[in-house]
Design an enzyme around this catalytic site. Structure first.
Site, short mmCIF file in Angstrom:
data_model
loop_
_atom_site.label_atom_id
_atom_site.label_comp_id
_atom_site.label_asym_id
_atom_site.label_seq_id
_atom_site.Cartn_x
_atom_site.Cartn_y
_atom_site.Cartn_z
N GLY A 1 46.01 39.59 39.54
CA GLY A 1 45.02 38.40 39.17
C GLY A 1 43.63 39.00 39.81
CG HIS A 2 42.66 39.97 43.88
ND1 HIS A 2 44.04 39.85 44.58
CD2 HIS A 2 42.04 38.80 44.52
CE1 HIS A 2 44.08 38.80 45.25
NE2 HIS A 2 43.05 38.04 45.34
CG LEU B 1 42.65 43.67 46.36
CD1 LEU B 1 41.77 44.76 45.75
CD2 LEU B 1 41.90 42.12 46.20
CB SER C 1 49.41 33.45 45.27
OG SER C 1 48.94 33.18 46.40
CB VAL D 1 47.09 37.29 36.19
CG1 VAL D 1 48.10 38.25 35.81
CG2 VAL D 1 45.63 37.50 35.38
CE LYS E 1 47.55 30.44 42.64
NZ LYS E 1 46.85 30.58 43.75
#
Ligand code: AMP
Length: 286
Positions: free
Chosen positions: A36-37, A33, A185, A176, A149
């Site tokens: 973004g997550h 993680l 990523s 993000v 994304k």
């Protein structure tokens, strides 16, 4: 935070929520993680009574066995991050709990999955739509959270949700990025420091496309060419595709851009495959 390893345990959690009349947000992930997550999870926590996060590196969506083997994993770290945010449930099943022996069913969304990522990663979207359909059926969430994304994935899942009458509110949240523009990523961890400037070219190419579209009168083919030119500056960058497409049909556009478009690309930096995109509006778009 409750940890579930099997669909049966997750189903019991869901049944309890129904009885209590509490709403549920679902955030599907493959782990490792990053911010973004975590942004998806934080937003889900503000919009629902309870949040379930799934962590499953889904083997059926990897068309390349080496990519699957190299995918980063650290469940303990992910668990701690989710617990700290106040996540209610983590669903982290083993592969055999998800695909039990004799599993025969697959869910396929036509057309939208045949272009862009689908053109370069055969079987990828059937893996995605099958696992997401299984998660939707299992958790029956009120809302499910995805990142812009993976714009094509989000579009495909909206279609799946609509076609199969899941009735879930699909929330797609903005990408993000790192300070230098690189989209966060899980795969970025595999980039060597020396490869970072090349990885940044992806956002550089998208930014060039955005600038030219924002000026007005840009032609789709010349925008694709401009993106290729930026990516071409990076030694060791191998382009799979650059695209200027309709955000809904995902079909490539030709001619002057006079409405919002999805600008996207995929490229290898060394042996790490990265994707990124922006939705861009020309001036005076309807
Ligand atoms: P993954 O673990 O890569 O399958 O991603 C799980 C979810 O997080 C997907 O909906 C992704 O689109 C989303 N996601 C991944 N990276 C980002 C990012 N940089 N910004 C926003 N969402 C992201």
């Amino acid at each position: 935070m409750i940890l579930c390893r099997t669909p049966e345990e997750a189903r019991r959690f869901r049944a309890d929520l129904y009885r209590q009349g509490r709403s549920l947000g679902l955030v599907p992930t493959m782990g490792w993680l990053h911010e973004g997550h975590l942004t998806l999870v934080r937003t889900a926590l503000t919009e629902n009574d309870c949040v379930a996060v799934s962590l499953f590196v889904n083997p059926t969506q990897f068309n390349n066995p080496e990519d699957l083997a190299a995918y980063p994993r650290d469940e303990k770290r992910d668990r701690e991050l989710l617990e700290a945010l106040g996540t209610h449930l983590l669903y982290a099943p083993g592969a055999t709990a998800v695909y039990r022996p004799g599993h025969l069913t697959s869910v396929r969304v036509a057309d939208l999955t045949e272009v862009l990522e689908g053109g370069y990663r055969p079987g990828h979207f059937a893996g995605v739509t099958t696992i997401v359909a299984k998660l939707f059926a299992l958790f029956a969430p009120d809302r499910a959270y995805f990142g812009a994304k993976d714009a094509q994935q989000a579009r495909v899942i909206e279609q799946l949700n609509s076609d199969l009458d899941f009735g879930i509110e699909i929330r797609v949240l903005p990408t993000v990025r790192e300070d230098d523009g690189l989209a966060m990523s899980s795969r970025n961890v595999r980039l060597a420091e020396a490869q970072r400037p090349m990885a940044r070219l992806l956002y550089g190419a998208l930014s060039a496309a955005r600038a030219s579209i924002a000026r007005g009168g840009a032609d789709a083919e010349s925008v694709r060419a401009a993106m290729r030119m930026v990516l071409g500056k990076g030694e060791g960058v191998r382009v799979d595709y650059v695209s200027v497409a309709d955000p809904r049909t995902l079909k490539e556009l030709d001619g002057v851009i006079n409405r919002p478009v999805l600008v996207s690309l995929a490229a290898y930096v060394g042996d790490v495959r990265l994707i990124d995109n922006l939705t861009v509006e020309p001036p005076g778009a309807p």
